[in-house]
Design a protein around this motif. Structure first.
Motif, PDB file in Angstrom:
ATOM      1  N   SER A 111       0.810  -1.165  -0.037  1.00 25.48           N
ATOM      2  CA  SER A 111      -0.065   0.140  -0.073  1.00 25.48           C
ATOM      3  C   SER A 111       0.899   1.294   0.055  1.00 25.48           C
ATOM      4  N   HIS A 112       1.822   1.232   0.703  1.00 28.11           N
ATOM      5  CA  HIS A 112       2.726   2.358   1.002  1.00 28.11           C
ATOM      6  C   HIS A 112       3.622   2.669  -0.528  1.00 28.11           C
ATOM      7  N   HIS A 113       4.009   1.471  -1.115  1.00 25.04           N
ATOM      8  CA  HIS A 113       4.728   1.662  -2.376  1.00 25.04           C
ATOM      9  C   HIS A 113       3.717   2.131  -3.540  1.00 25.04           C
ATOM     10  N   ILE A 114       2.431   1.639  -3.278  1.00 22.20           N
ATOM     11  CA  ILE A 114       1.550   1.991  -4.271  1.00 22.20           C
ATOM     12  C   ILE A 114       1.401   3.531  -4.347  1.00 22.20           C
ATOM     13  N   ASP A 115       1.256   4.252  -3.311  1.00 24.66           N
ATOM     14  CA  ASP A 115       1.202   5.700  -2.963  1.00 24.66           C
ATOM     15  C   ASP A 115       2.374   6.215  -3.533  1.00 24.66           C
ATOM     16  N   THR A 116       3.500   5.826  -3.172  1.00 21.17           N
ATOM     17  CA  THR A 116       4.803   6.517  -3.724  1.00 21.17           C
ATOM     18  C   THR A 116       4.841   6.370  -5.149  1.00 21.17           C
ATOM     19  N   ALA A 117       4.233   5.362  -5.655  1.00 18.55           N
ATOM     20  CA  ALA A 117       4.353   5.279  -7.346  1.00 18.55           C
ATOM     21  C   ALA A 117       3.429   6.137  -7.879  1.00 18.55           C
ATOM     22  N   HIS A 118       2.379   6.495  -7.384  1.00 18.97           N
ATOM     23  CA  HIS A 118       1.378   7.532  -7.811  1.00 18.97           C
ATOM     24  C   HIS A 118       1.881   8.888  -7.846  1.00 18.97           C
ATOM     25  N   HIS A 119       2.810   9.097  -6.613  1.00 16.37           N
ATOM     26  CA  HIS A 119       3.282  10.445  -6.525  1.00 16.37           C
ATOM     27  C   HIS A 119       4.309  10.707  -7.781  1.00 16.37           C
ATOM     28  N   PHE A 120       5.074   9.694  -7.879  1.00 21.04           N
ATOM     29  CA  PHE A 120       6.175   9.632  -9.101  1.00 21.04           C
ATOM     30  C   PHE A 120       5.502   9.750 -10.300  1.00 21.04           C
ATOM     31  N   ILE A 121       4.429   9.177 -10.521  1.00 19.40           N
ATOM     32  CA  ILE A 121       3.581   9.213 -11.696  1.00 19.40           C
ATOM     33  C   ILE A 121       3.132  10.896 -11.866  1.00 19.40           C
ATOM     34  N   ASN A 122       2.467  11.273 -10.988  1.00 17.01           N
ATOM     35  CA  ASN A 122       1.889  12.714 -11.059  1.00 17.01           C
ATOM     36  C   ASN A 122       2.758  13.641 -10.947  1.00 17.01           C
ATOM     37  N   ALA A 123       4.162  13.599 -10.455  1.00 20.66           N
ATOM     38  CA  ALA A 123       5.181  14.750 -10.548  1.00 20.66           C
ATOM     39  C   ALA A 123       6.158  14.061 -11.836  1.00 20.66           C
ATOM     40  N   PHE A 124       5.923  13.417 -12.705  1.00 29.43           N
ATOM     41  CA  PHE A 124       6.733  13.031 -13.919  1.00 29.43           C
ATOM     42  C   PHE A 124       7.310  14.136 -14.497  1.00 29.43           C
ATOM     43  N   ASP A 125       6.576  15.255 -14.889  1.00 29.91           N
ATOM     44  CA  ASP A 125       7.196  16.218 -15.594  1.00 29.91           C
ATOM     45  C   ASP A 125       8.168  17.080 -14.807  1.00 29.91           C
ATOM     46  N   HIS A 126       7.764  17.079 -13.572  1.00 31.01           N
ATOM     47  CA  HIS A 126       8.450  17.868 -12.639  1.00 31.01           C
ATOM     48  C   HIS A 126      10.195  17.066 -12.455  1.00 31.01           C
ATOM     49  N   TRP A 127       9.849  15.797 -12.256  1.00 28.48           N
ATOM     50  CA  TRP A 127      11.186  15.104 -12.300  1.00 28.48           C
ATOM     51  C   TRP A 127      12.112  15.402 -13.761  1.00 28.48           C
ATOM     52  N   GLU A 128      11.496  15.522 -14.765  1.00 26.15           N
ATOM     53  CA  GLU A 128      12.270  15.799 -15.982  1.00 26.15           C
ATOM     54  C   GLU A 128      12.839  17.114 -15.911  1.00 26.15           C
ATOM     55  N   GLU A 129      12.192  18.139 -15.087  1.00 24.67           N
ATOM     56  CA  GLU A 129      12.634  19.545 -15.360  1.00 24.67           C
ATOM     57  C   GLU A 129      13.838  19.556 -14.175  1.00 24.67           C
ATOM     58  N   LYS A 130      13.842  18.596 -13.296  1.00 23.72           N
ATOM     59  CA  LYS A 130      14.900  18.348 -12.191  1.00 23.72           C
ATOM     60  C   LYS A 130      16.039  17.314 -12.593  1.00 23.72           C
ATOM     61  N   GLY A 131      15.927  16.996 -13.581  1.00 23.52           N
ATOM     62  CA  GLY A 131      17.253  15.877 -14.171  1.00 23.52           C
ATOM     63  C   GLY A 131      16.944  14.483 -14.057  1.00 23.52           C
ATOM     64  N   GLY A 132      15.659  14.427 -13.977  1.00 22.74           N
ATOM     65  CA  GLY A 132      15.141  12.679 -13.972  1.00 22.74           C
ATOM     66  C   GLY A 132      15.212  12.340 -12.630  1.00 22.74           C
ATOM     67  N   ALA A 133      14.431  11.177 -12.324  1.00 17.48           N
ATOM     68  CA  ALA A 133      14.490  10.637 -11.240  1.00 17.48           C
ATOM     69  C   ALA A 133      14.526   9.131 -11.336  1.00 17.48           C
ATOM     70  N   ALA A 134      14.976   8.382 -10.231  1.00 17.25           N
ATOM     71  CA  ALA A 134      15.071   7.108 -10.147  1.00 17.25           C
ATOM     72  C   ALA A 134      14.349   6.185  -8.966  1.00 17.25           C
ATOM     73  N   ILE A 135      14.021   5.179  -9.142  1.00 17.04           N
ATOM     74  CA  ILE A 135      13.367   4.078  -8.335  1.00 17.04           C
ATOM     75  C   ILE A 135      14.245   2.843  -8.469  1.00 17.04           C
ATOM     76  N   LEU A 136      14.473   2.587  -7.342  1.00 14.20           N
ATOM     77  CA  LEU A 136      15.099   1.215  -7.012  1.00 14.20           C
ATOM     78  C   LEU A 136      14.132   0.320  -6.341  1.00 14.20           C
ATOM     79  N   ILE A 137      13.891  -0.791  -6.997  1.00 10.42           N
ATOM     80  CA  ILE A 137      12.902  -1.725  -6.536  1.00 10.42           C
ATOM     81  C   ILE A 137      13.515  -2.901  -6.301  1.00 10.42           C
ATOM     82  N   TYR A 138      13.477  -3.510  -4.978  1.00 11.73           N
ATOM     83  CA  TYR A 138      14.395  -4.481  -4.611  1.00 11.73           C
ATOM     84  C   TYR A 138      13.582  -5.512  -3.584  1.00 11.73           C
ATOM     85  N   GLY A 139      13.983  -6.731  -4.061  1.00 10.15           N
ATOM     86  CA  GLY A 139      13.131  -7.947  -3.013  1.00 10.15           C
ATOM     87  C   GLY A 139      13.383  -9.392  -3.583  1.00 10.15           C
TER      88      GLY A 139
END
Length: 281
Positions: A111-139
């Motif tokens: 549930s927490h990771h799903i919420d974080t993923a939606h924040h990443f999606i909604n702010a995607f254009d913002h991350w492009e303006e800031k040099g891109g973003a990265a998510i490390l998913i491990y398990g």
């Protein structure tokens, strides 16, 4: 009986005289045309009085035409968006089952990771303006890492029309290092696509390996640096935790990941895949 030359000449003179005769011209004088106009107006008034001629309002007609034009423009835009979405999905090569609707929001880990993923999606254009973003998913295997990344990719395509490439790291290596793509120009195009696509998802990075080959870790490090320079985001999926991933990739590659200031998502717990028969893994 043949005509004499004199008779033929007389006939030609008669034809020429008829051609020169002026044709009757229509009278376009105000007096003459006034009668036609009055007659036409009178006829229109009789038709309208009899209910056979509709009343037209210019502003109403203009409004109707504009509404119809807007409907047609929206329809054309919708069709264009649908075609682009289909092209983006074909390029991304995503499992259609990897969507948020297929993830258990009641799962305390997800549930927490799903919420974080939606924040990443909604702010995607913002991350492009800031040099891109990265998510490390491990398990561990089967914990939902690929499903979570695929759900992010699907939403970016459907909601934001972003281009995505989702690739197993082994597939990237096969194409570029082991001749799956034989033509050099095709390999160059594939490499540029990995560098320039809006979101690159690399799955199973260094899977089942304690150390990645030097040529592979070097290529991955350069690829990540190039994407950082282009302000393009990336998702890295692995079964290594950050410490083990550092050892597997080496300093050069791991520092390229750190340059994105990545968000880490640890999908812990047993496999979330269904069991096989009575066997419980």
């Amino acid at each position: 009986m043949k005509k004499t030359p004199e008779e033929i000449a007389a006939d030609l003179n008669d034809i020429a005289r008829r051609r020169r005769r002026p044709k009757p011209q229509k009278d376009l004088s105000p007096t003459a045309t006034g009668g036609d106009v009055k007659g036409l107006l009178s006829r229109l008034q009789r038709l309208r009085a009899g209910g056979n001629l509709p009343e037209y309002d210019y502003l109403d007609l203009k409004r109707q035409y504009e509404q119809q034009a807007n409907i047609e423009v929206r329809q054309a835009q919708k069709e264009a968006q649908q075609k682009r979405t289909e092209r983006l999905l074909a390029q991304a090569d995503l499992n259609p089952e990897w969507v948020f609707d297929n993830m258990d929001r009641d799962d305390p880990v997800l549930s927490h990771h799903i919420d974080t993923a939606h924040h990443f999606i909604n702010a995607f254009d913002h991350w492009e303006e800031k040099g891109g973003a990265a998510i490390l998913i491990y398990g561990d295997f089967g914990t939902g890492k690929s499903t979570l990344a695929g759900a992010i990719a699907h939403d970016l395509i459907y909601q934001h029309q972003k281009s995505v490439i989702f690739q197993q790291w082994a597939s990237v290596v096969d194409r570029l290092f082991f001749g799956v793509i034989e033509d050099q120009e095709s390999r160059n195009r594939y490499r540029r696509a990995l560098e320039e696509v809006d979101l690159l998802v690399l799955d199973e990075v260094a899977a089942n390996r304690t150390r990645l080959a030097e040529s592979q870790s070097s290529f991955l490090g350069h690829l990540l640096r190039r994407r950082r320079n282009l302000a393009k985001s990336v998702i890295i999926i692995t079964n290594h935790d950050p410490q083990a991933l550092h050892r597997a990739l080496g300093d050069f590659c791991f520092e390229a990941i750190k340059a994105f200031h990545p968000v880490d998502m640890a999908l812990l717990g047993p496999s979330r895949r269904p069991d096989i028969g009575d066997y419980r893994s």
